[in-house]
Design a protein around this motif. Sequence first.
Motif, mmCIF file in Angstrom:
data_model
loop_
_atom_site.group_PDB
_atom_site.id
_atom_site.type_symbol
_atom_site.label_atom_id
_atom_site.label_comp_id
_atom_site.label_asym_id
_atom_site.label_seq_id
_atom_site.Cartn_x
_atom_site.Cartn_y
_atom_site.Cartn_z
ATOM 1 N N ASP A 144 7.235 -1.918 0.522
ATOM 2 C CA ASP A 144 8.508 -2.487 1.007
ATOM 3 C C ASP A 144 8.647 -2.299 2.516
ATOM 4 O O ASP A 144 9.047 -3.226 3.228
ATOM 5 C CB ASP A 144 9.702 -1.837 0.290
ATOM 6 C CG ASP A 144 9.800 -2.255 -1.160
ATOM 7 O OD1 ASP A 144 9.145 -3.259 -1.538
ATOM 8 O OD2 ASP A 144 10.503 -1.563 -1.924
ATOM 9 N N GLU A 145 8.327 -1.098 2.993
ATOM 10 C CA GLU A 145 8.471 -0.815 4.435
ATOM 11 C C GLU A 145 7.484 -1.623 5.275
ATOM 12 O O GLU A 145 7.817 -2.078 6.359
ATOM 13 C CB GLU A 145 8.299 0.683 4.705
ATOM 14 C CG GLU A 145 9.528 1.494 4.423
ATOM 15 C CD GLU A 145 10.718 1.097 5.297
ATOM 16 O OE1 GLU A 145 10.541 0.857 6.497
ATOM 17 O OE2 GLU A 145 11.837 1.024 4.747
ATOM 18 N N LYS A 188 6.361 -4.525 4.645
ATOM 19 C CA LYS A 188 6.794 -5.936 4.689
ATOM 20 C C LYS A 188 7.753 -6.156 5.848
ATOM 21 O O LYS A 188 7.749 -7.195 6.482
ATOM 22 C CB LYS A 188 7.488 -6.326 3.381
ATOM 23 C CG LYS A 188 6.558 -6.666 2.261
ATOM 24 C CD LYS A 188 7.357 -7.060 1.034
ATOM 25 C CE LYS A 188 6.471 -7.071 -0.185
ATOM 26 N NZ LYS A 188 7.260 -7.176 -1.428
ATOM 27 N N ARG A 189 8.575 -5.164 6.113
ATOM 28 C CA ARG A 189 9.551 -5.272 7.214
ATOM 29 C C ARG A 189 8.844 -5.259 8.567
ATOM 30 O O ARG A 189 9.162 -6.026 9.449
ATOM 31 C CB ARG A 189 10.551 -4.127 7.145
ATOM 32 C CG ARG A 189 11.435 -4.210 5.931
ATOM 33 C CD ARG A 189 12.558 -3.170 5.989
ATOM 34 N NE ARG A 189 13.300 -3.251 4.764
ATOM 35 C CZ ARG A 189 13.304 -2.308 3.828
ATOM 36 N NH1 ARG A 189 12.652 -1.187 4.015
ATOM 37 N NH2 ARG A 189 13.985 -2.469 2.719
ATOM 38 N N LYS A 190 7.873 -4.348 8.686
ATOM 39 C CA LYS A 190 7.140 -4.221 9.951
ATOM 40 C C LYS A 190 5.932 -3.319 9.706
ATOM 41 O O LYS A 190 6.067 -2.269 9.068
ATOM 42 C CB LYS A 190 8.056 -3.580 11.009
ATOM 43 C CG LYS A 190 7.428 -3.370 12.346
ATOM 44 C CD LYS A 190 8.417 -2.664 13.278
ATOM 45 C CE LYS A 190 7.649 -2.058 14.437
ATOM 46 N NZ LYS A 190 8.288 -0.927 15.027
#
Length: 192
Positions: free
Chosen positions: A141-142, A144-146
């Motif tokens: 998840d993290e 995917k953000r950056k």
Amino acid sequence: MSDSEREEEASVHAVVLDIFPNGRSSDGRAGYDREPLAYAIGTRDFRLFEVVFSETPDVAIDDEVAVEPPGETVKRVRNVEFDDLSSGAQSELEYVVAEMVEADEGRFVSFYNDAQPITLRLHQLNLLPGIGKKLRNSILDERKRKPFESFDELEERVAGLHDPEGILAERILEELRDDDLKYKAFVGRSDE
């Protein structure tokens, strides 16, 4: 890319783990007949090597030697397994692997950014000790953000992930010690 850069990229270097300037006493030959040798670990794919020198080398533990193509004083090189290493080399391995991971942070942080599923049920991140489904999903998840840029950033952004650098080193050591592991993410196989 120049020819010298291509040659440098194709060459294999290894970090010396243990050295026997007068050969190993356990090889059964008389002292005058033994050859100087060292045990070393490849800097790129963590393969383990026995390096035999043509003369007493001017190297020490933690020094790098060229194994492919062999350096000037290197007579021959062969791949070995963890159990073939001297006890001194086995002891040094833990420290050298930790230093290698620390020294090449970008390469190993990329593993967290680029790891992919191996099967429908198994992800490369699950190969790391202590990373189960919940922690794996937090990392995915993290990222995917950056994408992550450092081990410190990994620890800050992923709750529950402590010492991502140490986890990688632990996995590399596990792959070195157990030649029968089904999946190897970091260590090249000696038959490759």
